[in-house]
Design an enzyme around this catalytic site. Structure first.
Site, PDB file in Angstrom:
ATOM      1  N   ARG A  81      54.789  -4.869  38.712  1.00 55.85           N
ATOM      2  CA  ARG A  81      54.052  -3.728  39.237  1.00 55.85           C
ATOM      3  C   ARG A  81      52.757  -4.233  39.853  1.00 55.85           C
ATOM      4  O   ARG A  81      52.234  -5.286  39.482  1.00 55.85           O
ATOM      5  CB  ARG A  81      53.753  -2.725  38.120  1.00 55.85           C
ATOM      6  CG  ARG A  81      54.998  -2.146  37.464  1.00 55.85           C
ATOM      7  CD  ARG A  81      54.635  -1.268  36.289  1.00 55.85           C
ATOM      8  NE  ARG A  81      55.824  -0.677  35.672  1.00 55.85           N
ATOM      9  CZ  ARG A  81      56.561  -1.279  34.743  1.00 55.85           C
ATOM     10  NH1 ARG A  81      56.215  -2.503  34.330  1.00 55.85           N
ATOM     11  NH2 ARG A  81      57.624  -0.681  34.232  1.00 55.85           N
TER      12      ARG A  81
ATOM     13  N   LYS B 295      53.520  -2.111  31.002  1.00 57.99           N
ATOM     14  CA  LYS B 295      53.746  -0.691  30.722  1.00 57.99           C
ATOM     15  C   LYS B 295      54.604  -0.503  29.483  1.00 57.99           C
ATOM     16  O   LYS B 295      54.369   0.411  28.679  1.00 57.99           O
ATOM     17  CB  LYS B 295      54.422  -0.033  31.936  1.00 57.99           C
ATOM     18  CG  LYS B 295      54.629   1.461  31.794  1.00 57.99           C
ATOM     19  CD  LYS B 295      55.246   2.035  33.050  1.00 57.99           C
ATOM     20  CE  LYS B 295      55.467   3.542  32.920  1.00 57.99           C
ATOM     21  NZ  LYS B 295      56.097   4.110  34.150  1.00 57.99           N
TER      22      LYS B 295
ATOM     23  N   HIS C  62      54.847   0.695  44.789  1.00 56.88           N
ATOM     24  CA  HIS C  62      56.060   0.568  43.985  1.00 56.88           C
ATOM     25  C   HIS C  62      57.258   0.173  44.835  1.00 56.88           C
ATOM     26  O   HIS C  62      58.280  -0.279  44.299  1.00 56.88           O
ATOM     27  CB  HIS C  62      56.349   1.885  43.262  1.00 56.88           C
ATOM     28  CG  HIS C  62      56.810   1.697  41.848  1.00 56.88           C
ATOM     29  ND1 HIS C  62      56.056   1.046  40.887  1.00 56.88           N
ATOM     30  CD2 HIS C  62      57.971   2.052  41.228  1.00 56.88           C
ATOM     31  CE1 HIS C  62      56.725   1.032  39.746  1.00 56.88           C
ATOM     32  NE2 HIS C  62      57.889   1.624  39.927  1.00 56.88           N
TER      33      HIS C  62
ATOM     34  N   ARG D 185      58.341  -3.362  44.136  1.00 52.89           N
ATOM     35  CA  ARG D 185      59.189  -3.529  42.939  1.00 52.89           C
ATOM     36  C   ARG D 185      60.632  -3.131  43.262  1.00 52.89           C
ATOM     37  O   ARG D 185      61.575  -3.834  42.873  1.00 52.89           O
ATOM     38  CB  ARG D 185      58.619  -2.687  41.804  1.00 52.89           C
ATOM     39  CG  ARG D 185      59.308  -2.813  40.459  1.00 52.89           C
ATOM     40  CD  ARG D 185      58.446  -2.121  39.406  1.00 52.89           C
ATOM     41  NE  ARG D 185      59.113  -1.842  38.150  1.00 52.89           N
ATOM     42  CZ  ARG D 185      59.190  -2.687  37.139  1.00 52.89           C
ATOM     43  NH1 ARG D 185      58.670  -3.908  37.252  1.00 52.89           N
ATOM     44  NH2 ARG D 185      59.796  -2.350  36.019  1.00 52.89           N
TER      45      ARG D 185
ATOM     46  N   HIS E  46      62.587  -3.287  31.744  1.00 58.06           N
ATOM     47  CA  HIS E  46      63.077  -1.957  31.392  1.00 58.06           C
ATOM     48  C   HIS E  46      63.522  -1.933  29.932  1.00 58.06           C
ATOM     49  O   HIS E  46      64.199  -2.847  29.469  1.00 58.06           O
ATOM     50  CB  HIS E  46      64.255  -1.565  32.286  1.00 58.06           C
ATOM     51  CG  HIS E  46      63.842  -1.200  33.677  1.00 58.06           C
ATOM     52  ND1 HIS E  46      64.737  -1.166  34.728  1.00 58.06           N
ATOM     53  CD2 HIS E  46      62.639  -0.841  34.197  1.00 58.06           C
ATOM     54  CE1 HIS E  46      64.091  -0.812  35.841  1.00 58.06           C
ATOM     55  NE2 HIS E  46      62.817  -0.609  35.527  1.00 58.06           N
TER      56      HIS E  46
ATOM     57  N   TYR F 299      69.876   0.442  40.327  1.00 60.18           N
ATOM     58  CA  TYR F 299      70.013  -0.569  41.383  1.00 60.18           C
ATOM     59  C   TYR F 299      71.422  -1.167  41.445  1.00 60.18           C
ATOM     60  O   TYR F 299      71.709  -1.994  42.305  1.00 60.18           O
ATOM     61  CB  TYR F 299      69.010  -1.705  41.151  1.00 60.18           C
ATOM     62  CG  TYR F 299      67.573  -1.243  41.103  1.00 60.18           C
ATOM     63  CD1 TYR F 299      66.886  -0.908  42.269  1.00 60.18           C
ATOM     64  CD2 TYR F 299      66.898  -1.119  39.895  1.00 60.18           C
ATOM     65  CE1 TYR F 299      65.565  -0.470  42.226  1.00 60.18           C
ATOM     66  CE2 TYR F 299      65.575  -0.690  39.843  1.00 60.18           C
ATOM     67  CZ  TYR F 299      64.922  -0.365  41.004  1.00 60.18           C
ATOM     68  OH  TYR F 299      63.614   0.065  40.961  1.00 60.18           O
TER      69      TYR F 299
END
Length: 329
Positions: A193, A216, A271, A274, A297, A306
């Site tokens: 990020r 995050k 973003h 990313r 994730h 994706y």
């Protein structure tokens, strides 16, 4: 006085469980009967607690939020959850905890939708408040069912995950320089990020990798980078006493996007870098499980957005459908 003489006989008026508990009233013919009934009720309450309904919970919804924050919320990474929850309590009229139910929250959601608030934003309100009851139940401060547990969240249509083509990447890089250029290259090379890349310190670039911390998800990630980018970063001197490699460069990136005439979906400015990393990773034959670890994730479901970019994704549909396998005689 619990027993009183009235015109029709002797009235018993007692509250064995104390203030807030159920009250029992009955009129009997004689004082002896009244005394006997009073004693029987008190015995029932003592010997069979379930016989008397529990006391009404006089806590307000905001009191539960304060309790949640004291025992759990204050230790979370996000510091703006408490104000959001307080605003939700106010919008709901801050009902008593015992009275708060799914119907009240459904009406609140309907009002929010009519006011133009997005379904996604309302879903977050739902998740925040539902989590409060779940956590208080785990901690033993709430013994009833979560009033929001059976409410389904609104179904949200997946947004387009825009990514840059090779030509667009060249176009964007040509409009960047200095720290903004280096941060962009890090994001495109690692899927980091913007905030993770922009806050890099000297100590996080070593052994041919970038080591991301305070992410995050709260989990550290170490991502290899090519030799040229590593050499470029390793040669930099820190810009601050804390060892930061870069100065804030988000505005420069925004201007570069405008200058390069890139049309990006709303909310996907930095973003998009990313998304570009993840999309090209899959288009070039990358493994979805590896991508999950690279992006940090917490669940594979997030990374599966994706999966359709993989060159062989769902290609079996061409050969395994019934028409393709039909034999004509």
């Amino acid at each position: 006085m619990t027993i009183k003489k009235v015109t029709s006989g002797w009235r018993v008026d007692i509250q064995p469980g104390g203030q807030g508990a159920k009250r029992f009233r009955k009129t009997l013919s004689t004082k002896a009967e009244a005394l006997a009934w009073e004693a029987w009720v008190k015995t029932q309450v003592i010997q069979t607690p379930a016989w008397q309904p529990p006391k009404k919970d006089k806590r307000k919804l905001s009191d539960l939020v304060d309790l949640w924050h004291e025992h759990h919320g204050q230790h979370l990474k996000s510091k703006n959850t408490l104000p959001k929850l307080k605003n939700i309590c106010t919008a709901l009229g801050n009902p008593f905890a015992d009275d708060f139910n799914a119907e009240q929250f459904s009406a609140y959601r309907a009002r929010r939708l009519e006011a133009g608030i997005s379904a996604n934003f309302i879903n977050r309100d739902h998740a925040y408040l539902r989590a409060v009851f779940n956590e208080l139940k785990r901690l033993g401060y709430w013994n009833k069912e979560n009033p929001l547990s059976k409410i389904r969240q609104f179904k949200i249509e997946e947004k387009e995950l825009a990514y840059l083509t090779q030509d667009q990447i060249r176009q964007l890089l040509a409009c960047l320089s200095d720290d903004a250029l280096r941060i962009t290259k890090i994001c495109l090379s690692t899927g980091a990020r913007w905030s993770e890349a922009e806050s890099l310190k000297v100590s996080q670039v070593r052994d041919g990798m970038i080591h991301l911390s305070r992410t995050k998800s709260g989990k550290n990630r170490s991502i290899p980078i090519d030799a040229a980018l590593y050499a470029e970063l390793a040669a930099l001197k820190p810009k601050t006493l804390g060892g930061n490699l870069f100065k804030p460069a988000y505005n420069q990136f925004r201007h570069a996007v405008e200058k390069s005439n890139l049309q990006l979906p709303q909310g996907q400015l930095s973003h998009v870098l990313r998304h570009t990393f993840a999309s090209h990773f899959m288009m070039n034959g990358g493994n979805i499980l590896v991508l999950q670890r690279l992006l940090g994730h917490s669940t594979l479901a997030m990374t599966m957005r994706y999966a359709h970019m993989a060159p062989d994704h769902l290609q079996e549909a061409k050969t395994l459908n019934p028409l393709a396998r039909l034999t004509l005689y």
